[in-house]
Design a protein around this motif. Sequence first.
Motif, PDB file in Angstrom:
ATOM      1  N   LYS A   1       0.831  -1.195   0.000  1.00  0.00           N
ATOM      2  CA  LYS A   1       0.000   0.000   0.000  1.00  0.00           C
ATOM      3  C   LYS A   1       0.868   1.249   0.000  1.00  0.00           C
ATOM      4  O   LYS A   1       1.965   1.258   0.544  1.00  0.00           O
ATOM      5  CB  LYS A   1      -0.894   0.036   1.254  1.00  0.00           C
TER       6      LYS A   1
ATOM      7  N   LYS B   1       1.666   4.999   1.383  1.00  0.00           N
ATOM      8  CA  LYS B   1       1.631   5.383   2.785  1.00  0.00           C
ATOM      9  C   LYS B   1       0.424   6.240   3.155  1.00  0.00           C
ATOM     10  O   LYS B   1       0.162   6.476   4.314  1.00  0.00           O
ATOM     11  CB  LYS B   1       2.914   6.119   3.164  1.00  0.00           C
ATOM     12  N   GLN B   2      -0.361   6.674   2.124  1.00  0.00           N
ATOM     13  CA  GLN B   2      -1.563   7.441   2.433  1.00  0.00           C
ATOM     14  C   GLN B   2      -2.701   6.565   2.952  1.00  0.00           C
ATOM     15  O   GLN B   2      -3.694   7.055   3.469  1.00  0.00           O
ATOM     16  CB  GLN B   2      -2.060   8.171   1.174  1.00  0.00           C
ATOM     17  N   ALA B   3      -2.583   5.225   2.762  1.00  0.00           N
ATOM     18  CA  ALA B   3      -3.673   4.325   3.124  1.00  0.00           C
ATOM     19  C   ALA B   3      -3.953   4.389   4.617  1.00  0.00           C
ATOM     20  O   ALA B   3      -3.032   4.403   5.429  1.00  0.00           O
ATOM     21  CB  ALA B   3      -3.331   2.898   2.713  1.00  0.00           C
ATOM     22  N   LYS B   4      -5.236   4.408   4.969  1.00  0.00           N
ATOM     23  CA  LYS B   4      -5.653   4.486   6.357  1.00  0.00           C
ATOM     24  C   LYS B   4      -6.250   3.154   6.814  1.00  0.00           C
ATOM     25  O   LYS B   4      -6.840   2.424   6.042  1.00  0.00           O
ATOM     26  CB  LYS B   4      -6.711   5.586   6.556  1.00  0.00           C
ATOM     27  N   LYS B   5      -6.077   2.892   8.085  1.00  0.00           N
ATOM     28  CA  LYS B   5      -6.674   1.712   8.693  1.00  0.00           C
ATOM     29  C   LYS B   5      -8.181   1.903   8.739  1.00  0.00           C
ATOM     30  O   LYS B   5      -8.679   2.920   9.200  1.00  0.00           O
ATOM     31  CB  LYS B   5      -6.135   1.530  10.115  1.00  0.00           C
ATOM     32  N   THR B   6      -8.929   0.919   8.226  1.00  0.00           N
ATOM     33  CA  THR B   6     -10.388   0.991   8.260  1.00  0.00           C
ATOM     34  C   THR B   6     -10.955  -0.283   8.842  1.00  0.00           C
ATOM     35  O   THR B   6     -10.310  -1.335   8.851  1.00  0.00           O
ATOM     36  CB  THR B   6     -10.980   1.182   6.854  1.00  0.00           C
TER      37      THR B   6
ATOM     38  N   ASP C   1      -3.590   4.631  -2.347  1.00  0.00           N
ATOM     39  CA  ASP C   1      -4.471   3.819  -1.512  1.00  0.00           C
ATOM     40  C   ASP C   1      -5.134   4.684  -0.452  1.00  0.00           C
ATOM     41  O   ASP C   1      -4.525   5.612   0.088  1.00  0.00           O
ATOM     42  CB  ASP C   1      -3.676   2.705  -0.825  1.00  0.00           C
ATOM     43  N   THR C   2      -6.357   4.342  -0.130  1.00  0.00           N
ATOM     44  CA  THR C   2      -7.064   5.051   0.939  1.00  0.00           C
ATOM     45  C   THR C   2      -7.381   4.127   2.108  1.00  0.00           C
ATOM     46  O   THR C   2      -7.750   4.604   3.173  1.00  0.00           O
ATOM     47  CB  THR C   2      -8.377   5.663   0.420  1.00  0.00           C
ATOM     48  N   GLU C   3      -7.252   2.811   1.912  1.00  0.00           N
ATOM     49  CA  GLU C   3      -7.561   1.865   2.968  1.00  0.00           C
ATOM     50  C   GLU C   3      -6.407   0.884   3.141  1.00  0.00           C
ATOM     51  O   GLU C   3      -5.953   0.273   2.183  1.00  0.00           O
ATOM     52  CB  GLU C   3      -8.836   1.074   2.637  1.00  0.00           C
ATOM     53  N   LEU C   4      -5.953   0.733   4.366  1.00  0.00           N
ATOM     54  CA  LEU C   4      -4.851  -0.178   4.640  1.00  0.00           C
ATOM     55  C   LEU C   4      -5.278  -1.632   4.501  1.00  0.00           C
ATOM     56  O   LEU C   4      -4.503  -2.483   4.083  1.00  0.00           O
ATOM     57  CB  LEU C   4      -4.297   0.075   6.044  1.00  0.00           C
TER      58      LEU C   4
END
Length: 439
Positions: A27, A29-34, A184-187
Motif C-alpha cells: 500500500k 503510505k496514504q492508506a488508512k486503517k479501516t 491507496d485510501t484503505e490499509l
Amino acid sequence: MKRILMMTVMAVMAMTLQAQENNYIVKTKQAKKTAKVSTPEAEAAEEQEEEPKDFLEKNFHYYSMCDWKEGMRFMVIPDKKDMVIKTFGDSITGQMVSSLKLRHKIMVYKGRDENHKGLHERINFTCEDDGKTYFFEVPTASFDDYCLGKLGVSTLAYLGDVDIARQLLKDTTLFTVAKEYYVDTELDGDGYDIITDVPEGTEVKVVAIGVGTRNFPVKIIVADKDGREFYQNVAISRTNSGLRDDEYGISNMIIHTFKGAFELPADNMAASSLYKKYVGQEVFTLYSTTMESAQGKTMSVARLSTFRIKDIRAQRGTNYVKMTLTGTGSGREYVKQVTFKSESVIGDIAGQHEDYFFNLFATGNPLKLEGVKKEHITDIQKSMVRVGYSENEVKLALGEPTGKGQEGNYYTWTYKHPGKPYACVYFDKKTKLVTSIKK
C-alpha cells in the motif's frame, strides 16, 4: 442466525489479518486503517502496447496456458463478478468454492487432468496457504482449443511477473508517463483515489512492488523527490491477464502497461543519445518564452534567463524532446518542449519555429560574457541599447547586425530585421563602446 453472522464477521477479520501479513499486498503510505473490507478491486482495467525490447521483453515472458509449467504461482484476486461465479472446486469434495474464501490465497499450478470422470479437463492447483488442492474446469471440450486463447483462469494474477519486477525494479529510478495514477485510501481494503497532478516526466523511485489485479498484476509504488507516494497497476508479460492484445491499445488501458505508465532511464538514454552532449550545459534564452514549472504551471520566462540543462528526454513518435532546465539563480526546475529539427513556421519568431532549440537558446551565461554588466541586463532584456554599452551587450539586446560600416573614428552596426525597428549603433574605435544610437 446470530451464530452465522458471528462466523461471517470472524472470517472477514481473519482474511483482513491474512492480507496484512501477505507481503504481496502493498500500500502507499496514504492508506488508512479501516474497519471495512471492500470487495476486491474491480478496476476499470487499462493497459498499453509493447514493452521495451532491451529490458522488459528480455525478462518478462508471456506464457499461454499451453506452456504453463508446474510450480508457476498465482494469487486469487477476485473481481466483483467472481463473487457470484465460482472459479475453483475442491479436489476432494468436488464442490465449488467461494472466491471470497480464496481471496489473496496463492495457487501453485500442478498440471492438468483429463481422467477424473468429468466432461471437461481440469487444471489443478495446490494452495500454499491452506495446503488443499483445487481445480479449474476448462469450459471447452478440448484443453488445446482453450489454452491458446487469452481467457486463461479467471481471478488469478500471475506472481511470476511480480517476483521478477521486485528483483529488477525495486529501488530503481523511473520517469512518469501516464496522465493519472492512484493512491491507496484503505490499509486493509481496496479503496483508492485517482490523482492527475503528476507532471509527465517526473523522476520517481520505486519503493514497493506487490500484486495488483488479475488484469494488471504488478503493482508498482513509487515516490517523487518530495516523498509523495502513488502507484500504478501494470501488466508486463500479460500472462493470464484475460485481455486480448488489441485491448491494451485502448486509451484508458494504456496507462496500465508498463510503457504507458513509466519510462526506464536506460530507455530514455537510448532514445536520447543524440542529445546527451547538451546535458549539463549552461544556456540562456534569446527570446521571451513560456515554460512549465515543476508544479505543472505555465510560466513566462524573460529574455536572457539563464539555465543549466538537467535532462533531455526524447518524445516517442515526434521530433520533440522534453528538456528539464534548472534556473542558475533560483534553482527552480522548468520543463520546455523543444525540437532540434528546424522548421519554418510563418508567424512565429522571425518566421522560424519558436521551439527550435538553436533559435531559442544560446550557450553560456550572458553575465559571463566580456563587457556585460549586471546592471544593464534589465534594459538589454527589453532590447534597449544605451551609450556606453559594449559590443556583447548590443548583440544581446539587438542580435547580430544586418550590416557594418566605418565613419572616421567610429564604426557602425545597422539593424534592418523584418518586422523590427531600424537602428544604427555607433561605436568608438578605441574603446569599442557605444557613443550614439540612431533610430
